[in-house]
Design a protein around this motif. Structure first.
Motif, PDB file in Angstrom:
ATOM      1  N   MET A  18      -9.206  -4.220 -11.528  1.00 18.01           N
ATOM      2  CA  MET A  18      -8.871  -5.635 -10.512  1.00 18.01           C
ATOM      3  C   MET A  18      -9.133  -6.966 -10.133  1.00 18.01           C
ATOM      4  O   MET A  18     -10.408  -7.091 -11.132  1.00 18.01           O
ATOM      5  N   ASP A  30      -2.620  -5.459  -8.683  1.00 16.17           N
ATOM      6  CA  ASP A  30      -3.418  -4.992  -7.683  1.00 16.17           C
ATOM      7  C   ASP A  30      -3.362  -4.471  -6.606  1.00 16.17           C
ATOM      8  O   ASP A  30      -2.624  -3.335  -6.358  1.00 16.17           O
ATOM      9  N   MET A  34      -3.612  -0.539  -5.929  1.00 15.60           N
ATOM     10  CA  MET A  34      -4.500  -0.368  -5.687  1.00 15.60           C
ATOM     11  C   MET A  34      -3.717   1.452  -4.347  1.00 15.60           C
ATOM     12  O   MET A  34      -4.831   2.201  -4.351  1.00 15.60           O
ATOM     13  N   ALA A  40     -12.223   0.367  -7.525  1.00 14.16           N
ATOM     14  CA  ALA A  40     -11.275  -0.937  -7.603  1.00 14.16           C
ATOM     15  C   ALA A  40     -12.664  -2.059  -8.824  1.00 14.16           C
ATOM     16  O   ALA A  40     -13.480  -2.304  -7.713  1.00 14.16           O
ATOM     17  N   THR A  57      -8.721  -9.421  -3.369  1.00 18.94           N
ATOM     18  CA  THR A  57      -9.071  -8.628  -3.673  1.00 18.94           C
ATOM     19  C   THR A  57      -9.891  -7.330  -2.948  1.00 18.94           C
ATOM     20  O   THR A  57      -9.196  -5.868  -3.064  1.00 18.94           O
TER      21      THR A  57
END
Length: 258
Positions: A18, A30, A34, A40, A57
């Motif tokens: 990611m 992403d 997710m 991640a 992120t």
């Protein structure tokens, strides 16, 4: 008469790379990916990403209850970290610590902390066949001081990795790939080879199912390959991958909605 679907033998943690966008350039999906992963792997600026992307992120992972890991690489933005570099063990140790520190600071700003380290690309592949490089990465984690696990490739024989991990006091998570082809030693086929990357969602799901049940895959040399893994990676940079990891989550590793 249809046979009943057997459950997988182990509940593997799903992970995906990611945070690999850079400035105005978007890489990966992403936000779509997710909700379906447990881990991640966040790029730390050497092969991709930037501070804004990293923090975004991390925040996205926090919102979905996903554990964040550092995804350090060789300093190779142009080659996306996929080119081998002649770095000394000391340079590798320092670059891993540097990238981990950057992610750690951004995680702290979001009330989180990294839980593991998974090297990226050429550095990850080099660890699987060069003990000096693997030792340098383990030394970085050991000297960092936090209880961070190291994600390493689940090859045919992992006794050497386990021995080195005991020497440095580092916990390892063995990783298999649902969407990659393997050679006879259980290492990933180079991306330039045919059948190195699977794009068909059904093929990816079948390989994930086999790994979860400790059933053999067919290596590139025709041999049977059983991978003893703790975590399963699917790359999420195209719609087919998103569909595949969604099916892997729902069919193999369902979880209750939060």
């Amino acid at each position: 008469m249809p046979t009943e679907e057997r459950p997988p033998t182990k509940d593997l943690r799903l992970n995906a790379d990611m945070g690999e966008s850079f400035g105005p350039w978007t890489m990966g999906c992403d936000a779509d990916l997710m909700p379906y992963v447990d881990l991640a792997n966040v790029a730390c600026g050497f092969h991709a990403s930037d501070p804004d992307t990293m923090r975004h992120t991390v925040r996205l992972a926090r919102e979905h209850g996903v554990v964040v890991g550092a995804h350090p690489a060789y300093p190779d933005l142009v080659g996306f970290g996929r080119r081998a570099m002649a770095c000394t063990p000391t340079e590798i140790e320092n670059m891993v610590l540097y990238q981990l520190g950057a992610l750690e600071a951004l995680c702290r700003a979001e009330g989180m902390s990294p839980g593991y380290v998974k090297p990226h690309g050429a550095l990850y592949n080099a660890m699987s066949h060069d003990d000096a490089i693997l030792a340098a990465v383990m030394r970085a984690l050991s000297r960092h001081g936090a209880a961070l696990s190291l994600v390493v490739m689940a090859t045919r024989d992992t006794s050497g990795v386990r021995s080195l991990a005991r020497e440095y006091g580092v916990a390892v998570w063995l990783e298999a790939f649902a969407d990659r082809g393997y050679d006879g030693n259980g290492r990933l086929l180079p991306r330039r080879w045919a059948n190195a990357v699977h794009h068909d969602a059904a093929t990816i799901l079948d390989q994930a199912r086999r790994i979860a049940r400790n059933e053999p895959l067919t290596a590139s040399d025709g041999s049977e390959l059983v991978l003893d893994a703790d975590t399963l990676c699917v790359h999420g940079d195209n719609p087919e991958s998103i569909a595949a990891i969604r099916d892997i989550r729902h069919q193999l590793f369902p979880r209750e909605a939060s």
